[in-house]
Motif scaffolding. Structure first.
Motif, PDB file in Angstrom:
ATOM      1  N   VAL A 102       0.841  -1.196   0.000  1.00  0.00           N
ATOM      2  CA  VAL A 102       0.000   0.000   0.000  1.00  0.00           C
ATOM      3  C   VAL A 102       0.878   1.248   0.000  1.00  0.00           C
ATOM      4  O   VAL A 102       0.634   2.207  -0.742  1.00  0.00           O
ATOM      5  CB  VAL A 102      -0.953   0.003   1.214  1.00  0.00           C
ATOM      6  CG1 VAL A 102      -1.622   1.371   1.372  1.00  0.00           C
ATOM      7  CG2 VAL A 102      -2.025  -1.065   1.063  1.00  0.00           C
ATOM      8  N   MET A 103       1.920   1.223   0.821  1.00  0.00           N
ATOM      9  CA  MET A 103       2.838   2.362   0.908  1.00  0.00           C
ATOM     10  C   MET A 103       3.517   2.625  -0.444  1.00  0.00           C
ATOM     11  O   MET A 103       3.700   3.771  -0.842  1.00  0.00           O
ATOM     12  CB  MET A 103       3.883   2.102   1.991  1.00  0.00           C
ATOM     13  CG  MET A 103       4.808   3.267   2.260  1.00  0.00           C
ATOM     14  SD  MET A 103       5.889   2.925   3.664  1.00  0.00           S
ATOM     15  CE  MET A 103       6.828   1.533   3.025  1.00  0.00           C
ATOM     16  N   ARG A 104       3.865   1.553  -1.161  1.00  0.00           N
ATOM     17  CA  ARG A 104       4.473   1.715  -2.478  1.00  0.00           C
ATOM     18  C   ARG A 104       3.511   2.424  -3.433  1.00  0.00           C
ATOM     19  O   ARG A 104       3.911   3.286  -4.224  1.00  0.00           O
ATOM     20  CB  ARG A 104       4.859   0.353  -3.060  1.00  0.00           C
ATOM     21  CG  ARG A 104       6.102  -0.256  -2.442  1.00  0.00           C
ATOM     22  CD  ARG A 104       6.495  -1.543  -3.156  1.00  0.00           C
ATOM     23  NE  ARG A 104       6.801  -1.311  -4.540  1.00  0.00           N
ATOM     24  CZ  ARG A 104       6.099  -1.765  -5.589  1.00  0.00           C
ATOM     25  NH1 ARG A 104       5.012  -2.493  -5.383  1.00  0.00           N
ATOM     26  NH2 ARG A 104       6.455  -1.496  -6.825  1.00  0.00           N
ATOM     27  N   GLY A 105       2.236   2.072  -3.343  1.00  0.00           N
ATOM     28  CA  GLY A 105       1.245   2.731  -4.186  1.00  0.00           C
ATOM     29  C   GLY A 105       1.096   4.206  -3.854  1.00  0.00           C
ATOM     30  O   GLY A 105       0.999   5.051  -4.750  1.00  0.00           O
ATOM     31  N   VAL A 106       1.076   4.507  -2.555  1.00  0.00           N
ATOM     32  CA  VAL A 106       0.971   5.906  -2.121  1.00  0.00           C
ATOM     33  C   VAL A 106       2.191   6.695  -2.593  1.00  0.00           C
ATOM     34  O   VAL A 106       2.076   7.810  -3.117  1.00  0.00           O
ATOM     35  CB  VAL A 106       0.828   5.993  -0.587  1.00  0.00           C
ATOM     36  CG1 VAL A 106       0.911   7.449  -0.117  1.00  0.00           C
ATOM     37  CG2 VAL A 106      -0.486   5.374  -0.132  1.00  0.00           C
ATOM     38  N   GLU A 107       3.374   6.117  -2.416  1.00  0.00           N
ATOM     39  CA  GLU A 107       4.607   6.815  -2.789  1.00  0.00           C
ATOM     40  C   GLU A 107       4.681   7.059  -4.295  1.00  0.00           C
ATOM     41  O   GLU A 107       5.098   8.133  -4.745  1.00  0.00           O
ATOM     42  CB  GLU A 107       5.822   6.014  -2.326  1.00  0.00           C
ATOM     43  CG  GLU A 107       7.133   6.747  -2.545  1.00  0.00           C
ATOM     44  CD  GLU A 107       8.318   5.997  -1.978  1.00  0.00           C
ATOM     45  OE1 GLU A 107       9.288   6.657  -1.575  1.00  0.00           O
ATOM     46  OE2 GLU A 107       8.285   4.752  -1.939  1.00  0.00           O
ATOM     47  N   ALA A 108       4.267   6.066  -5.093  1.00  0.00           N
ATOM     48  CA  ALA A 108       4.280   6.237  -6.549  1.00  0.00           C
ATOM     49  C   ALA A 108       3.364   7.388  -6.965  1.00  0.00           C
ATOM     50  O   ALA A 108       3.713   8.196  -7.838  1.00  0.00           O
ATOM     51  CB  ALA A 108       3.854   4.936  -7.231  1.00  0.00           C
TER      52      ALA A 108
END
Length: 361
Positions: A102-108
């Motif tokens: 989820v964090m990877r999606g937010v960061e992208a």
């Protein structure tokens, strides 16, 4: 005789020199002095207002910045303009693969939108979660993405009442006036329970961390029990709430499934619980699907490699994080629509752990 006086020396003040102390952080004034320009010109350069500066002026400022090693204080500049371009995110457990994806999606999405992400891990501690939320508000982030453990709605509402845009991930909070993004837990749990029944399992043991006020866990439990109830009286649904660190309680729950008179399957509530259940079953000498069926939410990468493979409910975790940030940016930019809830469907990945028993001829 006349009194003799020594001549009074002339006193000259040396011109002020730039501070060359290497330990001192260079300032915008130092850049202006080195480039022999006004402070306003340097500010325009830093703000990207190049049209108001001649080419020669821009080159002098650029050379001075490089020579001095000047780095603008983005926080201070952002506060002065009323924008920090910073997003705060609080995750319940950064050790959980779900949280990482989820964090990877937010960061992208942050990179795409020109924001910087600050991440705080509450490590499943309510007080730490509350402290981090207050800290991020004080840091003047422009918005919050929160995957709460089980913080009371009134505490989250207090954050919302500050006017700070906020998006909740993987939780429902009916009294909060904010957007929410996550899995369609009812759809996903229904899909899992129906699959287990179709494969010949008559007892579903839902193995979950304590449900408490966490809506995603309660929604999954309710959906499983609803499917079993509709299937008929010969089917059984059992919920075991187990602290992830309580090995003894976990073993008791696993043994209950193994010793059931009905053909049983364990449905693990998340990836961490699935891993602990698989290791626990191995320790007890049990094999899936012969001794017990096994299915888990989150579908971690290793699940396909464990024994005959473990059936899972795959969540579009990256997409959930990406969508949450897009919702948040819309709110930051002034969107005032009613609160939205975006629910992504789960996908069933069928593997050997839930295979039907072979018929005996």
């Amino acid at each position: 005789m006349r009194e003799q006086h020594s001549p009074v020396p002339n006193i000259f003040l040396a011109p002020s020199m730039p501070d060359t102390d290497p330990s001192r952080t260079p300032t915008i004034n130092d850049v202006a002095r080195e480039a022999k320009v006004g402070k306003t010109s340097v500010s325009r350069y830093l703000n990207g207002e190049f049209d108001s500066l001649s080419d020669a002026l821009r080159l002098r400022i650029q050379h001075a910045i490089r020579k001095l090693g000047f780095r603008p204080n983005q926080m201070a500049r952002g506060l002065k303009r009323g924008r920090t371009r910073m997003i705060g995110m609080v995750v319940a457990d950064i050790g959980n693969p779900y949280s990482v994806e989820v964090m990877r999606g937010v960061e992208a999405a942050c990179q795409k939108q020109g924001f910087m992400l600050m991440v705080c891990n509450s490590d499943n501690q309510l007080e730490l979660e509350k402290r981090y939320l207050n800290l991020l508000v004080n840091y003047r982030v422009e918005g919050l993405v929160v995957n709460p453990i089980g913080l009371p709605e009134e505490d989250l509402a207090a954050i919302g009442n500050t006017g700070l845009p906020m998006v909740i991930i993987d939780r429902r909070a009916d009294r909060l006036q904010c957007d929410m993004v996550g899995l369609d837990n009812t759809q996903a749990a229904t899909l899992a329970a129906q699959h287990l029944i179709a494969q010949g399992f008559h007892a579903i043991h839902f193995l979950t961390e304590p449900i408490g006020q966490i809506s995603s866990r309660s929604e999954r439990e309710q959906a499983i029990h609803q499917v079993v109830k509709k299937a008929g009286k010969q089917y059984l649904a059992i919920t075991s709430e187990v602290d992830i660190a309580d090995a003894a309680a976990l073993q008791l729950a696993l043994q209950a499934a193994l010793h059931s008179k009905k053909r049983s399957a364990i449905l693990a509530g998340n990836g961490r619980m699935l891993l602990n259940a698989a290791l626990g079953l191995q320790g007890l000498g049990a094999h899936w699907p012969d001794d017990v069926g096994l299915l888990g939410f989150d579908d971690p990468n290793w699940a396909a490699l464990a024994g005959s493979g473990i059936t899972g409910i795959r969540q579009p975790t990256f997409d959930i994080g990406h969508a949450a940030l897009e919702f948040l940016v819309q709110r930051i930019d002034g969107a005032n629509t009613p609160p939205r809830f975006l629910a992504f469907p789960g996908e069933l990945k069928i593997r050997g752990s839930t295979a039907a028993l072979k018929s005996v001829t």
